[in-house]
Design an enzyme around this catalytic site. Sequence first.
Site, PDB file in Angstrom:
ATOM      1  N   ASP A 126     -20.356  23.279 -26.473  1.00  0.00           N
ATOM      2  CA  ASP A 126     -20.186  22.849 -27.861  1.00  0.00           C
ATOM      3  C   ASP A 126     -20.326  21.328 -28.014  1.00  0.00           C
ATOM      4  OD1 ASP A 126     -19.668  23.334 -30.556  1.00  0.00           O
ATOM      5  OD2 ASP A 126     -18.036  24.728 -30.126  1.00  0.00           O
ATOM      6  N   GLY A 162     -27.904  21.672 -34.058  1.00  0.00           N
ATOM      7  CA  GLY A 162     -29.104  21.001 -34.581  1.00  0.00           C
ATOM      8  C   GLY A 162     -28.904  19.499 -34.785  1.00  0.00           C
ATOM      9  N   GLU A 164     -28.447  15.407 -34.168  1.00  0.00           N
ATOM     10  CA  GLU A 164     -29.215  14.395 -33.420  1.00  0.00           C
ATOM     11  C   GLU A 164     -30.601  14.916 -33.054  1.00  0.00           C
ATOM     12  OE1 GLU A 164     -26.959  12.682 -30.176  1.00  0.00           O
ATOM     13  OE2 GLU A 164     -25.172  12.428 -31.429  1.00  0.00           O
ATOM     14  N   ARG A 179     -28.256  26.038 -30.427  1.00  0.00           N
ATOM     15  CA  ARG A 179     -27.845  26.284 -31.812  1.00  0.00           C
ATOM     16  C   ARG A 179     -28.555  25.298 -32.732  1.00  0.00           C
ATOM     17  NH1 ARG A 179     -22.587  28.121 -32.949  1.00  0.00           N
ATOM     18  NH2 ARG A 179     -22.636  26.875 -34.847  1.00  0.00           N
ATOM     19  N   ASP A 183     -21.846  26.415 -38.252  1.00  0.00           N
ATOM     20  CA  ASP A 183     -21.237  27.734 -38.009  1.00  0.00           C
ATOM     21  C   ASP A 183     -21.533  28.744 -39.112  1.00  0.00           C
ATOM     22  OD1 ASP A 183     -20.226  26.433 -35.879  1.00  0.00           O
ATOM     23  OD2 ASP A 183     -18.122  26.885 -36.300  1.00  0.00           O
TER      24      ASP A 183
HETATM   25  C1  GLA Z   1     -17.685  25.320 -32.984  1.00  0.00           C
HETATM   26  C2  GLA Z   1     -18.825  26.289 -32.664  1.00  0.00           C
HETATM   27  C3  GLA Z   1     -18.355  27.712 -32.931  1.00  0.00           C
HETATM   28  C4  GLA Z   1     -17.117  28.027 -32.091  1.00  0.00           C
HETATM   29  C5  GLA Z   1     -16.030  27.011 -32.373  1.00  0.00           C
HETATM   30  C6  GLA Z   1     -14.860  27.137 -31.425  1.00  0.00           C
HETATM   31  O1  GLA Z   1     -17.399  25.296 -34.352  1.00  0.00           O
HETATM   32  O2  GLA Z   1     -19.973  25.986 -33.406  1.00  0.00           O
HETATM   33  O3  GLA Z   1     -19.403  28.629 -32.635  1.00  0.00           O
HETATM   34  O4  GLA Z   1     -17.452  28.021 -30.725  1.00  0.00           O
HETATM   35  O5  GLA Z   1     -16.524  25.669 -32.259  1.00  0.00           O
HETATM   36  O6  GLA Z   1     -13.854  26.209 -31.667  1.00  0.00           O
END
Ligand code: GLA
Length: 389
Positions: A126, A162, A164, A179, A183
């Site tokens: 992440d 996505g 930077e 990704r 979210d």
């Molecule tokens: C970010 C990610 C999510 C999830 C949360 C967990 O927001 O983009 O997919 O993994 O963290 O805290």
Amino acid sequence: MFTLTPPMGWNSWNTFAENIDEKLIRDTADVIVEKGLDKLGYNYVIIDDCWSEKVRDKNGRLVADAKKFPSGIKALSDYIHSKGLKFGMYSCSGTLTCAGYPSSYEYEFIDADTFAKWGVDYLKYDFCFKPEFVQGKTLYRRMGTALANCGRDILFAACSWGAEKTHEWIRSTGAGTWRSTGDIFDNWESVKKIILQQVDRTGEYGGSGAMPFGGLGCFNDMDMLIVGMNGKGNVGLGGCTSEEYRTHFSAWAIFASPLIIGCDVRNLDPEAEKILTNKEVIAVNQDVRGAQPYIANEVWLKENNDNTPVVARLLANGDIAVALFNLKDEGSRVDFRGDQLGLSPSTKVRLFARDLWSGEEFEIHNYTYFTHIDAHACKLLRVRVVPQL
Ligand code: GLA
């Protein structure tokens, strides 16, 4: 490591967030096998954020939360492997994970070693709490190198949303997926936003124009699936209709996004199961040619400021998958012409289509296909190209 098709599986975050424990993960693995989801390709079982204690041990190692995982992560990983499944975990490139747990910044090599010893096959990585003075690409290259040297084949699932301009450097990090968006939430607005971020014709939705950068070896991850959540769980904000879930799943399929289930599979409703187990739709997603998807009607979309993208992708056997979306709030005509797929009448081919949701089969005449599509719905066709020589 790299992957030749988009990974498929289940992840704990969308429904359970911090409410995870070893029983939930084992039960989920059991259900995946009982329902035969693994046979369809859903073989990664992934624990997301909130799995560890709040502090590392005296050797700087991450430690699993003793209440949630009393038997330890290795035992859980062994169990998942004993079912023929693969095991995924989560960490983050910053100083804390998004939910505030210890993260891998400046512990990259020691954490990669821990994950390898635990038998991890997939690491979601992440982007929260990244120190301002370091670039994202530096940290993803660092963890990519740590994983490449940890002695185990671990799929590196980058999750920098996505940011930077991820698409410009992500392939240099060794990531197998990345990704491209923020979210997902369990409602139509979120699905629509993510689809438009792939199409990204206006910039209105802030997409990075991610779609053209997905493909073989490093797949564009549009986030986990919300099919079957029905408004329940951590990201369950209102839920979607079955039609909207079908549109969501079709989009993830045509764009070759990972298919990571986010609902509670122990209580999978029959409608959701039908969507998630459509073999022909999964086959489009998993197609081994790995050709880049494209927006067939991009000129129309731009000129008319319309929200009816038609997305196409050439498949391994020569067929063309074509998805027609109506993202508007009222029914609409949606169409495509042969030349938008590269085919003019001079090519003299005949085109036969199969609707992958209804099973209907028909010939496309005059290189033109048009149909009515209800609000928020889509059609997913597999078009067979028959040369007339
Ligand atoms: C970010 C990610 C999510 C999830 C949360 C967990 O927001 O983009 O997919 O993994 O963290 O805290």
